[in-house]
Write a protein that holds these residues in place. Structure first.
Motif, PDB file in Angstrom:
ATOM      1  N   VAL A 195     -13.202 -34.735  95.373  1.00  0.00           N
ATOM      2  CA  VAL A 195     -12.693 -33.675  94.496  1.00  0.00           C
ATOM      3  C   VAL A 195     -12.260 -34.321  93.185  1.00  0.00           C
ATOM      4  N   VAL A 196     -12.894 -33.922  92.098  1.00  0.00           N
ATOM      5  CA  VAL A 196     -12.705 -34.569  90.802  1.00  0.00           C
ATOM      6  C   VAL A 196     -11.852 -33.690  89.890  1.00  0.00           C
ATOM      7  N   GLY A 197     -10.795 -34.288  89.355  1.00  0.00           N
ATOM      8  CA  GLY A 197      -9.957 -33.627  88.372  1.00  0.00           C
ATOM      9  C   GLY A 197     -10.200 -34.208  86.989  1.00  0.00           C
ATOM     10  N   LYS A 198      -9.248 -34.010  86.104  1.00  0.00           N
ATOM     11  CA  LYS A 198      -9.372 -34.550  84.755  1.00  0.00           C
ATOM     12  C   LYS A 198      -9.059 -36.050  84.769  1.00  0.00           C
ATOM     13  N   GLU A 199      -9.800 -36.806  83.966  1.00  0.00           N
ATOM     14  CA  GLU A 199      -9.634 -38.256  83.852  1.00  0.00           C
ATOM     15  C   GLU A 199      -9.628 -38.925  85.227  1.00  0.00           C
ATOM     16  N   PRO A 200     -10.712 -38.817  85.981  1.00  0.00           N
ATOM     17  CA  PRO A 200     -10.764 -39.403  87.323  1.00  0.00           C
ATOM     18  C   PRO A 200     -10.830 -40.928  87.268  1.00  0.00           C
ATOM     19  N   GLY A 201     -10.623 -41.555  88.419  1.00  0.00           N
ATOM     20  CA  GLY A 201     -10.726 -43.001  88.506  1.00  0.00           C
ATOM     21  C   GLY A 201     -12.185 -43.436  88.515  1.00  0.00           C
ATOM     22  N   GLN A 202     -12.508 -44.392  87.681  1.00  0.00           N
ATOM     23  CA  GLN A 202     -13.898 -44.819  87.543  1.00  0.00           C
ATOM     24  C   GLN A 202     -14.417 -45.452  88.829  1.00  0.00           C
ATOM     25  N   SER A 203     -13.548 -46.167  89.535  1.00  0.00           N
ATOM     26  CA  SER A 203     -13.983 -46.840  90.755  1.00  0.00           C
ATOM     27  C   SER A 203     -14.377 -45.848  91.845  1.00  0.00           C
ATOM     28  N   LYS A 204     -13.636 -44.764  91.987  1.00  0.00           N
ATOM     29  CA  LYS A 204     -13.952 -43.774  93.015  1.00  0.00           C
ATOM     30  C   LYS A 204     -15.219 -43.002  92.657  1.00  0.00           C
ATOM     31  N   VAL A 205     -15.365 -42.679  91.395  1.00  0.00           N
ATOM     32  CA  VAL A 205     -16.569 -41.965  90.969  1.00  0.00           C
ATOM     33  C   VAL A 205     -17.811 -42.837  91.186  1.00  0.00           C
TER      34      VAL A 205
END
Length: 519
Positions: free
Chosen positions: A459-469
């Motif tokens: 579940v992606v919100g605003k300014e997500p973590g690059q590592s998880k994406v």
């Protein structure tokens, strides 16, 4: 002895308070309550992205007014009562999710609850001290969270930091905090607080279950806000927790369990958070702990408010006027100048040494625009001016309500990343995550902290973590946003993959307050 809150051995008869000027007899709406605390235009909420943002702005303006009109500082008792009542009504609407935005519910009536609270605040002997309000004004987000332990893995900071610990030796047996009340007394106090004669020792005994420094699952734990991560940590067993001065200073009658519970509920989303989620029995145990003065943290020099510079300057001006008409005007003027100079020095000293100033002036973490306090103009209309446009707010679905499907996420595992300001709750890197997690779990889903082979969705919100994406893309894991979750919950799509397009990521997280953590 530290300054104590005023108390009375007997409450006034509220039914006798029926004067012609009784504000409770008037029709009240959300708009009236906003105006009572000093908000005459909804422009103050213009930059708010969620109801939580609006409530933070509202709190800042409220504390500015309540500190200015507090009876301890010579304020008018009737004005103080009206401001206090208006805020409590708005706080109740906010915590119970009875509105999505203050600006879009201006005409919502508040008569019933307003009348009840107005009468509750009619006794001046049950007014929290100025010090209590001063400390509450410093916190944009509640500093403490009370909840049931979610597992057996969390550690009590007080037990873990015990001096006799060593890396090679086994931890010492857990010690209970010194207390003047027996288990039977605690049960009796808790029973009075929640008004239940069926209260048993089960809730009390469950708090003592645990292994060494670990907090037992489902027992009460209390954590403090971590300014770096924006989440709550440093958990304590209930019987290891020292009640902070800023909390016990707000108890209007520490000997009355029902009044203590009411005072603590009034602190919800101000100093404490999540107390309302506990059962009545657990609230009773918490009240019994707070009432025991042996659990109170001492008042330190740092916990005292700064000098009341306004009062000092006002007295100096009065002395100056008096000195001009007195025979020894020259000597009096010199004294007045010394007092004014002293007030100025204290103002400068307080600005240098204090980490945060009172809400009456500014708060160091806020911008200049956010520090503007709206003061009602007597010549203007009492209506709250509306903005030309209103922002959309995400309404959290409830199972079985408004067409929401129950257990729609059964056996599905989710991981959250980024910020969710449209949902609100929390701060920093944890903004909105607790409420999104609770929403998913209420529909049968499971939320974990990290991506694994068992994860179904990110579940992606605003300014997500690059590592998880990046991890999700490498695993070809579906990524969804709040809109897609809502669409699936309402049965408007067969699967989450078909509920909407993949979220568009415009920027990645750079961490909270320079911590460079990516979540």
């Amino acid at each position: 002895m530290p300054p104590r809150t005023r108390r009375s051995s007997a409450k006034k008869n509220y039914n006798e308070d029926t004067s012609a000027n009784d504000e409770s007899s008037n029709h009240h709406t959300v708009e009236d309550c906003l105006h009572d605390i000093g908000i005459t235009s909804s422009d103050v909420f213009e930059d708010c992205q969620s109801l939580d943002d609006e409530f933070r702005v509202l709190k800042k303006i409220y504390f500015s007014a309540i500190l200015e009109h507090h009876p301890d500082k010579g304020g008018d008792a009737a004005t103080f009562r009206k401001i206090r009542t208006a805020f409590e009504v708005l706080r109740e609407l906010y915590t119970k999710h009875k509105l999505t935005s203050f600006t879009t519910h201006l005409e919502q009536p508040t008569d019933d609850y307003y009348d009840s609270v107005y009468q509750d605040f009619s006794n001046d002997d049950y007014t929290p001290s100025y010090e209590h309000y001063y400390h509450a004004a410093q916190e944009q987000v509640p500093g403490y969270k009370v909840e049931r332990a979610k597992s057996n893995r969390s550690q009590c900071v007080a037990c873990r930091n015990h001096k006799s610990w060593s890396r090679t030796a086994a931890p010492p047996p857990r010690k209970k905090a010194k207390t003047n009340t027996s288990t039977e007394t605690t049960v009796a106090v808790a029973s009075q607080a929640v008004g239940s004669a069926n209260f048993t020792t089960v809730a009390v005994a469950s708090q003592a279950v645990g292994s060494a420094n670990f907090i037992a699952k489902d027992s009460i734990r209390i954590g403090s806000l971590d300014d770096t991560s924006g989440s709550y940590g440093r958990w304590h067993h209930l019987d290891c927790w020292r009640v902070p001065y800023r909390i016990w200073a707000g108890l209007t009658d520490p000997n009355d369990p029902k009044q203590v519970l009411q005072d603590l509920l009034y602190m919800d989303e101000v100093l404490l958070t999540n107390l309302v989620s506990l059962s009545l029995e657990e609230q009773g145990v918490f009240v019994a702990h707070v009432m025991d003065e042996s659990h109170w943290a001492r008042q330190t020099a740092a916990s005292k408010p700064p000098p009341d510079v306004k009062s000092i300057a006002k007295k100096a001006d009065a002395q100056d006027v008096k000195a001009k008409t007195a025979p020894s005007a020259t000597a009096a003027t010199k004294t007045t100048r010394k007092v004014s100079a002293k007030a100025t020095r204290m103002t400068k000293s307080n600005a240098k040494t204090s980490t945060c100033t009172t809400i009456v002036t500014t708060t160091t973490s806020l911008s200049a625009e956010e520090n503007l306090v709206v003061v009602p103009d007597a010549a203007q209309s009492t209506a709250v001016a509306k903005r030309g446009t209103t922002k959309e707010h995400f309404v959290i679905p409830r199972p079985g309500a408004n067409g929401a499907l129950e257990d729609v996420f059964h056996d599905k595992k989710f991981v959250l990343t980024g910020l969710f300001p449209e949902v609100g709750g929390g701060t920093g890197l944890s903004l909105g995550k607790a409420r999104v997690r609770a929403m998913i779990e209420s529909f049968g889903g499971v939320v974990t902290s990290g991506i694994s082979g068992k994860t179904d969705y990110l579940v992606v919100g605003k300014e997500p973590g690059q590592s998880k994406v990046a991890n999700a893309r490498a695993r070809k894991l579906p990524m969804v946003d709040l809109k897609s979750l809502q669409t699936r919950i309402l049965g408007q799509a067969e699967t989450l993959e078909l509920a909407g397009p993949p979220p568009k990521i415009q920027s990645y997280s750079a961490g909270y307050q320079g911590s460079y953590l990516m979540n």
